[in-house]
Design a protein around this motif. Structure first.
Motif, PDB file in Angstrom:
ATOM      1  N   ILE A   1      -1.947   8.809  12.190  1.00 59.33           N
ATOM      2  CA  ILE A   1      -2.861   7.661  12.303  1.00 59.33           C
ATOM      3  C   ILE A   1      -3.785   7.668  11.096  1.00 59.33           C
ATOM      4  CG2 ILE A   1      -4.480   6.411  13.774  1.00 59.33           C
ATOM      5  CD1 ILE A   1      -3.615   8.232  16.092  1.00 59.33           C
ATOM      6  N   ALA A   2      -3.515   6.807  10.129  1.00 59.69           N
ATOM      7  CA  ALA A   2      -4.380   6.716   8.951  1.00 59.69           C
ATOM      8  C   ALA A   2      -3.963   5.523   8.114  1.00 59.69           C
ATOM      9  CB  ALA A   2      -4.315   7.997   8.109  1.00 59.69           C
ATOM     10  N   GLU A   3      -4.908   5.017   7.356  1.00 62.23           N
ATOM     11  CA  GLU A   3      -4.638   3.994   6.353  1.00 62.23           C
ATOM     12  C   GLU A   3      -4.415   4.673   5.014  1.00 62.23           C
ATOM     13  OE1 GLU A   3      -7.205   0.576   4.001  1.00 62.23           O
ATOM     14  OE2 GLU A   3      -7.634   0.933   6.135  1.00 62.23           O
ATOM     15  N   LEU A   4      -3.613   4.067   4.166  1.00 62.74           N
ATOM     16  CA  LEU A   4      -3.336   4.617   2.839  1.00 62.74           C
ATOM     17  C   LEU A   4      -4.049   3.808   1.761  1.00 62.74           C
ATOM     18  CD1 LEU A   4       0.475   5.494   2.881  1.00 62.74           C
ATOM     19  CD2 LEU A   4      -1.460   7.065   2.886  1.00 62.74           C
ATOM     20  N   GLY A   5      -4.658   4.520   0.812  1.00 60.64           N
ATOM     21  CA  GLY A   5      -5.172   3.881  -0.383  1.00 60.64           C
ATOM     22  C   GLY A   5      -4.092   3.829  -1.443  1.00 60.64           C
ATOM     23  N   LEU A   6      -4.263   2.964  -2.416  1.00 59.19           N
ATOM     24  CA  LEU A   6      -3.251   2.834  -3.464  1.00 59.19           C
ATOM     25  C   LEU A   6      -3.097   4.106  -4.280  1.00 59.19           C
ATOM     26  CD1 LEU A   6      -3.973  -0.763  -4.821  1.00 59.19           C
ATOM     27  CD2 LEU A   6      -2.406  -0.056  -3.003  1.00 59.19           C
TER      28      LEU A   6
ATOM     29  N   ARG B   1       0.834  -1.209   0.000  1.00 60.04           N
ATOM     30  CA  ARG B   1       0.000   0.000   0.000  1.00 60.04           C
ATOM     31  C   ARG B   1       0.864   1.252   0.000  1.00 60.04           C
ATOM     32  NH1 ARG B   1      -2.993  -3.036   3.851  1.00 60.04           N
ATOM     33  NH2 ARG B   1      -2.031  -1.867   5.567  1.00 60.04           N
ATOM     34  N   ILE B   2       1.922   1.228   0.815  1.00 60.00           N
ATOM     35  CA  ILE B   2       2.783   2.405   0.934  1.00 60.00           C
ATOM     36  C   ILE B   2       3.511   2.693  -0.379  1.00 60.00           C
ATOM     37  CG2 ILE B   2       4.858   3.278   2.069  1.00 60.00           C
ATOM     38  CD1 ILE B   2       3.882   1.846   4.622  1.00 60.00           C
ATOM     39  N   ARG B   3       4.043   1.660  -1.004  1.00 60.06           N
ATOM     40  CA  ARG B   3       4.776   1.874  -2.263  1.00 60.06           C
ATOM     41  C   ARG B   3       3.860   2.460  -3.334  1.00 60.06           C
ATOM     42  NH1 ARG B   3       9.860   0.635  -2.887  1.00 60.06           N
ATOM     43  NH2 ARG B   3      10.899  -0.984  -1.622  1.00 60.06           N
TER      44      ARG B   3
ATOM     45  N   ALA C   1       0.955   4.049  -2.918  1.00 59.09           N
ATOM     46  CA  ALA C   1       0.465   5.371  -2.535  1.00 59.09           C
ATOM     47  C   ALA C   1       1.533   6.439  -2.766  1.00 59.09           C
ATOM     48  CB  ALA C   1       0.032   5.363  -1.066  1.00 59.09           C
ATOM     49  N   ALA C   2       2.771   6.134  -2.406  1.00 60.56           N
ATOM     50  CA  ALA C   2       3.852   7.102  -2.605  1.00 60.56           C
ATOM     51  C   ALA C   2       4.094   7.338  -4.097  1.00 60.56           C
ATOM     52  CB  ALA C   2       5.118   6.615  -1.919  1.00 60.56           C
ATOM     53  N   GLN C   3       4.083   6.274  -4.881  1.00 58.29           N
ATOM     54  CA  GLN C   3       4.305   6.410  -6.323  1.00 58.29           C
ATOM     55  C   GLN C   3       3.223   7.284  -6.966  1.00 58.29           C
ATOM     56  OE1 GLN C   3       6.870   4.971  -8.198  1.00 58.29           O
ATOM     57  NE2 GLN C   3       6.084   6.142  -9.951  1.00 58.29           N
ATOM     58  N   ASN C   4       1.964   7.039  -6.612  1.00 57.42           N
ATOM     59  CA  ASN C   4       0.862   7.788  -7.204  1.00 57.42           C
ATOM     60  C   ASN C   4       0.721   9.194  -6.633  1.00 57.42           C
ATOM     61  OD1 ASN C   4       0.009   5.701  -8.947  1.00 57.42           O
ATOM     62  ND2 ASN C   4      -1.067   4.694  -7.250  1.00 57.42           N
ATOM     63  N   SER C   5       1.443   9.490  -5.540  1.00 57.04           N
ATOM     64  CA  SER C   5       1.431  10.838  -4.972  1.00 57.04           C
ATOM     65  C   SER C   5       2.575  11.692  -5.502  1.00 57.04           C
ATOM     66  CB  SER C   5       1.515  10.766  -3.434  1.00 57.04           C
ATOM     67  OG  SER C   5       0.398  10.077  -2.901  1.00 57.04           O
ATOM     68  N   GLY C   6       3.477  11.090  -6.280  1.00 56.70           N
ATOM     69  CA  GLY C   6       4.582  11.840  -6.844  1.00 56.70           C
ATOM     70  C   GLY C   6       5.849  11.827  -6.015  1.00 56.70           C
ATOM     71  N   ILE C   7       5.906  10.983  -5.009  1.00 52.01           N
ATOM     72  CA  ILE C   7       7.111  10.879  -4.166  1.00 52.01           C
ATOM     73  C   ILE C   7       7.470   9.399  -4.009  1.00 52.01           C
ATOM     74  CG2 ILE C   7       7.074  13.024  -2.829  1.00 52.01           C
ATOM     75  CD1 ILE C   7       5.290  11.641  -0.796  1.00 52.01           C
ATOM     76  N   PRO C   8       7.921   8.755  -5.076  1.00 52.85           N
ATOM     77  CA  PRO C   8       8.204   7.316  -5.005  1.00 52.85           C
ATOM     78  C   PRO C   8       9.284   7.001  -3.980  1.00 52.85           C
ATOM     79  CG  PRO C   8       9.133   8.285  -6.996  1.00 52.85           C
ATOM     80  CD  PRO C   8       8.252   9.343  -6.382  1.00 52.85           C
ATOM     81  N   LEU C   9       9.138   5.846  -3.343  1.00 46.27           N
ATOM     82  CA  LEU C   9      10.097   5.429  -2.333  1.00 46.27           C
ATOM     83  C   LEU C   9      11.399   4.980  -2.981  1.00 46.27           C
ATOM     84  CD1 LEU C   9       7.861   3.339   0.116  1.00 46.27           C
ATOM     85  CD2 LEU C   9       8.296   5.800   0.104  1.00 46.27           C
ATOM     86  N   SER C  10      12.452   4.954  -2.185  1.00 48.63           N
ATOM     87  CA  SER C  10      13.762   4.501  -2.643  1.00 48.63           C
ATOM     88  C   SER C  10      13.689   3.049  -3.105  1.00 48.63           C
ATOM     89  CB  SER C  10      14.780   4.638  -1.506  1.00 48.63           C
ATOM     90  OG  SER C  10      15.996   4.026  -1.851  1.00 48.63           O
ATOM     91  N   ARG C  11      14.484   2.718  -4.114  1.00 47.36           N
ATOM     92  CA  ARG C  11      14.538   1.352  -4.611  1.00 47.36           C
ATOM     93  C   ARG C  11      15.505   0.492  -3.807  1.00 47.36           C
ATOM     94  NH1 ARG C  11      10.258   0.168  -6.618  1.00 47.36           N
ATOM     95  NH2 ARG C  11      11.270  -1.660  -7.579  1.00 47.36           N
TER      96      ARG C  11
END
Length: 512
Positions: free
Chosen positions: A105-110, A48-50, A52-62
């Protein structure tokens, strides 16, 4: 790059514990590891985190990402850690600025939206009590989280907007993404009209018993044939109870926040709750439980309100007997392999039962086909120790034609509730020095100590105790009923008539 830190809350029952989230980005091949006893839902946060971050414009480190949830020995459950882990990872990668002591405190959507989680109210309460007043939640949880005094709550719709406010570079952020808000029902739209006591035809004795139960917080058993009005009476008890004070309202709202599938409280629940589980309900449904850490059941959801068990002899005996602990202590402590949870459960228990399996053993009982053994076996499912904890035991007869024809002349809920409130105020003035609220909570040592009545007043009780027709627990419960009757009659203390009426209310069902 360094270690990023953020904070979240782990709930065990209604108790919340601050969890420090550490995130480290290594030099090895891509991987994502979550440490600290995560459950299956929390382990799935990696995907979910990967996304969500990708679709928010801040992709996580590889590179390899390690998230550690401290304390490691405390089990972590649910999706409410998604946002805290994400913010710690972004901080470790220097994608955002300092987080400080903010709790997330929150859940992330894709798609990067922040989704609400249940139990937000007790989580925010725990955070404020631990000294972490700055809290970020999903926008749909913001109104509920803001109910906690001292909380500095910020609600967000998307991860991109949250990251921007914490210093992320705006050039790649998906700030134009504006998902629709979560559907939060308006409390005014979902509220139903409370049933009114004037709908009950006749039943003067039962209506009086209901008023006494409401005034003193007493438990009650109603027996009688089908159609006599037992369920109607029980459903109208919550309307007679006063509104909840701030502390009680916060407790009730916190329990319902934790128990709800989708938390959506926008204001404190001021009205006493009413729980009416079906007689086929399991022990876990009534008492609480489930796999992993136990969740609150109907008994805890009825805290500060009414738990109504219709067709009480049809419940499993072990379910009924499990209620004996909260009737005495006002708390349920549930042990499971994954941990122990304690939930408040100070409710009024209302039991309803037919006189026999066929329900026709009323009046002369000529139509009843049940044998004496069948009747004893049927009613024997309610154990003696449980019945001994029920203050009012009343037999309800069918409504006569005369009473049915005079329907519409009975007192309404507002009128009776006014007398109940006046009696509650008298109790409060008398009992506040003992730290108590209602007569039903007064311990026996106080009844026989500071509130001791003259021997002449209690002679009838002393005789019943000596003959064995009344137990010591029953003795105290009759005294509590007598104090409530005196409060309703605006008397300073019970007299012989009040004692006699109280004894009649307790033994009426047994005498039929």
């Amino acid at each position: 790059m360094g270690v990023g830190r953020s904070y979240c809350v782990a709930l065990v029952g209604l108790n919340g514990y601050i969890v420090e989230v550490e995130a480290d980005i290594g030099q090895t091949l891509p991987n994502f590891v979550i440490l600290g006893l995560p459950d299956a839902a929390l382990n799935e946060a990696k995907e979910r985190i990967r996304s969500a971050a990708q679709n928010s414009g801040i992709p996580l480190s590889r590179r390899k990402i390690t998230a550690n949830l401290i304390p490691a020995s405390l089990p972590k459950r649910g999706s409410g850690f998604d946002l805290a882990i994400t913010m710690a990872v972004l901080r470790a990668a220097d994608d955002i600025q300092s987080i400080g002591g903010t709790v997330f405190i929150a859940e992330l959507g894709l798609d990067g939206r922040l989704r609400p989680v249940r139990g937000i109210l007790p989580a925010v309460m725990a955070s404020v009590q631990a000294g972490y007043p700055d809290i970020v939640v999903a926008e749909a949880n913001a109104a509920e989280a803001a109910l906690v005094p001292g909380a500095n709550v910020r609600g967000y719709k998307t991860l991109a907007r949250l990251a921007f406010d914490f210093g992320a570079d705006p050039k790649d952020l998906a700030l134009d993404y504006d998902p629709p808000g979560e559907d939060v029902p308006d409390e005014a739209d979902t509220a139903t009209l409370a049933p009114d006591l004037c709908d009950v035809s006749g039943q003067g004795e039962a209506r009086r018993a209901l008023e006494v139960a409401a005034a003193g917080g007493h438990h009650m058993l109603l027996t009688g044939p089908p159609g006599a009005g037992k369920t109607m009476l029980a459903e109208r008890l919550p309307g007679l109870l006063p509104d909840l004070a701030d502390t009680a309202a916060m407790e009730v709202t916190a329990i319902h926040s934790l128990a709800a599938v989708q938390s959506s409280a926008v204001r404190l629940l001021r009205r006493p709750p009413f729980e009416n589980p079906h007689h086929s309900a399991t022990a876990a449904a009534i008492i609480g439980g489930g796999s992993g850490l136990p969740r609150p059941g109907a008994a805890s959801r009825a805290h500060r309100g009414v738990l109504f068990l219709d067709e009480a002899p049809e419940y499993e005996r072990r379910v009924l007997d499990a209620l004996r602990q909260p009737l005495e202590s006002g708390e349920l402590v549930i042990h499971r392999s994954a941990g122990t949870a304690a939930y408040p459960a100070r409710f009024q228990l209302i039991l309803a039962a037919n006189p026999c399996p066929c329900g026709k053993a009323a009046g002369k009982g000529t139509e009843c086909t049940c044998t004496a053994m069948m009747r004893r076996r049927y009613f024997g499912r309610i154990s003696g120790p449980l019945l001994d904890r029920v203050d009012i035991q009343l037999h309800v007869e069918r409504v006569s034609l005369a009473d049915f024809g005079n329907s519409g002349r009975e007192e309404d809920t507002a009128t009776v509730a006014g007398r109940v409130l006046a009696a509650r105020l008298r109790q409060f003035q008398r009992l506040r020095t003992f730290g108590l609220e209602t007569n039903s909570q007064v311990p026996g040592r106080t009844l026989r100590g500071q509130l001791r009545l003259p021997p002449g007043t209690t002679r009838i009780l002393d005789t019943a105790l000596e003959r064995g027709t009344l137990t010591a627990r029953g003795y105290d419960r009759v005294l509590r009923l007598a104090w409530t009757l005196a409060d309703l009659g605006r008397s300073d203390s019970p007299d012989i008539d009040h004692i006699g009426q109280a004894l009649g209310l307790r033994q009426a069902a047994a005498a039929t």
